[in-house]
Design a protein around this motif. Structure first.
Motif, short mmCIF file in Angstrom:
data_model
loop_
_atom_site.label_atom_id
_atom_site.label_comp_id
_atom_site.label_asym_id
_atom_site.label_seq_id
_atom_site.Cartn_x
_atom_site.Cartn_y
_atom_site.Cartn_z
N LEU A 115 -30.01 2.27 -17.06
CA LEU A 115 -29.48 0.61 -16.41
C LEU A 115 -30.75 -0.20 -16.63
O LEU A 115 -30.39 -1.52 -16.45
N ASP A 116 -31.80 0.20 -17.00
CA ASP A 116 -33.03 -0.76 -16.70
C ASP A 116 -34.07 -0.67 -17.90
O ASP A 116 -34.95 0.24 -17.93
N PRO A 117 -33.82 -1.34 -18.82
CA PRO A 117 -34.76 -1.05 -20.10
C PRO A 117 -36.23 -1.60 -19.74
O PRO A 117 -36.97 -1.14 -20.41
N SER A 118 -36.38 -2.18 -18.61
CA SER A 118 -37.73 -2.58 -18.21
C SER A 118 -38.66 -1.13 -17.63
O SER A 118 -39.87 -1.07 -17.64
N MET A 119 -37.85 -0.17 -17.37
CA MET A 119 -38.17 1.21 -16.82
C MET A 119 -39.13 0.95 -15.80
O MET A 119 -40.13 1.84 -15.47
N LEU A 178 -33.62 -8.73 -21.14
CA LEU A 178 -33.47 -9.41 -20.03
C LEU A 178 -31.79 -9.79 -20.06
O LEU A 178 -31.54 -10.54 -19.11
N HIS A 179 -31.21 -9.35 -20.89
CA HIS A 179 -29.61 -9.58 -21.04
C HIS A 179 -28.98 -8.78 -19.99
O HIS A 179 -29.10 -7.33 -20.00
N PRO A 180 -28.00 -9.20 -19.10
CA PRO A 180 -27.19 -8.45 -18.29
C PRO A 180 -26.60 -7.34 -18.96
O PRO A 180 -26.20 -6.17 -18.40
N TYR A 181 -26.03 -7.45 -19.88
CA TYR A 181 -25.28 -6.84 -20.71
C TYR A 181 -25.94 -5.59 -21.37
O TYR A 181 -25.28 -4.37 -21.72
N ALA A 182 -27.30 -5.62 -21.49
CA ALA A 182 -28.17 -4.43 -22.00
C ALA A 182 -28.82 -3.99 -20.57
O ALA A 182 -29.03 -2.69 -20.62
N ARG A 190 -27.31 -0.09 -35.86
CA ARG A 190 -26.63 -1.23 -35.26
C ARG A 190 -26.98 -1.24 -33.96
O ARG A 190 -26.54 -0.84 -32.90
N PRO A 191 -28.04 -2.14 -33.62
CA PRO A 191 -28.56 -2.14 -32.00
C PRO A 191 -27.67 -3.22 -31.45
O PRO A 191 -26.88 -3.71 -31.79
N PHE A 192 -28.33 -3.51 -30.20
CA PHE A 192 -27.58 -4.17 -29.15
C PHE A 192 -27.49 -5.63 -29.84
O PHE A 192 -27.96 -6.22 -30.67
N PRO A 193 -26.11 -6.47 -29.68
CA PRO A 193 -25.17 -5.94 -28.87
C PRO A 193 -23.83 -5.21 -29.34
O PRO A 193 -22.93 -5.22 -28.85
N LEU A 235 -19.47 -3.12 -19.57
CA LEU A 235 -18.14 -3.66 -19.95
C LEU A 235 -17.34 -4.27 -18.73
O LEU A 235 -16.67 -5.19 -18.94
N THR A 236 -17.79 -3.80 -17.57
CA THR A 236 -17.25 -4.39 -16.50
C THR A 236 -17.82 -5.83 -16.08
O THR A 236 -17.09 -6.82 -15.78
N LEU A 237 -19.05 -6.16 -16.65
CA LEU A 237 -19.62 -7.52 -16.59
C LEU A 237 -18.95 -8.27 -17.51
O LEU A 237 -18.68 -9.46 -17.51
N ILE A 238 -18.85 -7.72 -18.87
CA ILE A 238 -18.17 -8.55 -19.90
C ILE A 238 -16.77 -8.82 -19.70
O ILE A 238 -16.20 -10.12 -19.67
#
Length: 273
Positions: free
Chosen positions: A147-151, A184-188, A80-83, A125-128
């Motif tokens: 916090l940063d999937p771009s690494m 690039l999604h802020p919730y990810a 069950r990946p994002f989101p 969750l704070t963003l959502i």
């Protein structure tokens, strides 16, 4: 007759976005007033971990804040990946606020916390909650968060003597975010969000021997720039795996939550279970 344990734990199942969602509630057994509520999200790189991994942190926070702590067994990738995980987090927050009073909690005093991937989910969750007009969150504590999937802000693992590698992070993100655009999604990726204004006060706890401490501290800078009261504590000689159970780190979290949830002139209501 033995005295009751300082903290009692209870497992619950609630309706989630895609089926039953498991929670574990931690309560101080001697509480006489309604307690603030802390949602806690365990670590595991989005692909592993369980409620048991949150036990030490949740127990400490419940006893030392004190608070009703609700640990959330959110969806894991790759099944069950994002989101799925942040949607589970938001569903758990809504349910908790709706039922807090009956559980001995005060729905007006809600905070979120988490470590590793759970730190990402707490931040998301704070963003959502802000974007969907609720529930209101008074504080966030992020512990060694991813916090940063771009690494692009990872530290040098060899120089830091980090127990967590870039390769491990990449593998976790590959499973959690199978579509490139999701990164690039802020919730990810809370770090790439350009809308930090209005988020709750934050404590960001990092470990010196962890490739993630640099990106977590970048997030702290972004929160501060957006006017969010933010405190950063980096623990010397500590690595990623031990940060969430490091007693001085837990004490820092409990102190922060106590200040935000108890010392903010919020009236205490008699407990009525």
């Amino acid at each position: 007759m033995h005295p009751p344990p300082p903290i009692t734990a209870e497992d619950l199942s609630i309706p989630g976005p895609a089926g039953p969602l498991a929670l574990r509630l931690y309560r101080p057994s001697m509480a006489q007033v309604a307690l603030p509520v802390v949602l806690y999200f365990h670590g595991g790189g989005f692909v592993g971990g369980s409620l048991n991994d949150a036990d030490a942190s949740a127990t400490f926070i419940a006893e030392q804040t004190p608070a009703l702590v609700v640990a959330v067994d959110y969806a894991l990738a790759p099944a069950r990946p994002f989101p799925a995980a942040p949607e589970d987090a938001h569903a758990a927050a809504q349910w908790t606020v709706e039922h807090a009073a009956g559980l001995g909690g005060d729905p007006a005093r809600l905070a979120v916390a988490g470590d590793d991937a759970g730190g990402n989910l707490a931040a998301a969750l704070t963003l959502i909650a802000r974007d969907r007009n609720g529930p209101a969150i008074l504080a966030q504590a992020l512990v060694g968060p991813m916090l940063d999937p771009s690494m692009t802000r990872l530290g040098d693992g060899a120089r830091l003597n980090s127990d967590l590698s870039a390769a491990t992070c990449a593998d976790c993100y590959r499973q959690y975010l199978p579509q490139t655009r999701q990164r690039l999604h802020p919730y990810a990726s809370p770090l790439i969000s350009v809308r930090q204004a209005g988020l709750p006060p934050a404590l960001i706890v990092t470990a010196e021997c962890d490739v993630l401490h640099k990106e977590a501290e970048h997030y702290a800078e972004a929160l501060i720039a957006a006017g969010v009261p933010t405190q950063v504590v980096r623990f010397a000689g500590v690595n990623h795996a031990t940060l969430a159970s490091h007693r001085p780190a837990l004490a820092e979290i409990a102190h922060f939550l106590r200040r935000r949830l108890w010392d903010a002139e919020v009236p205490a209501h008699p407990l009525n279970l």
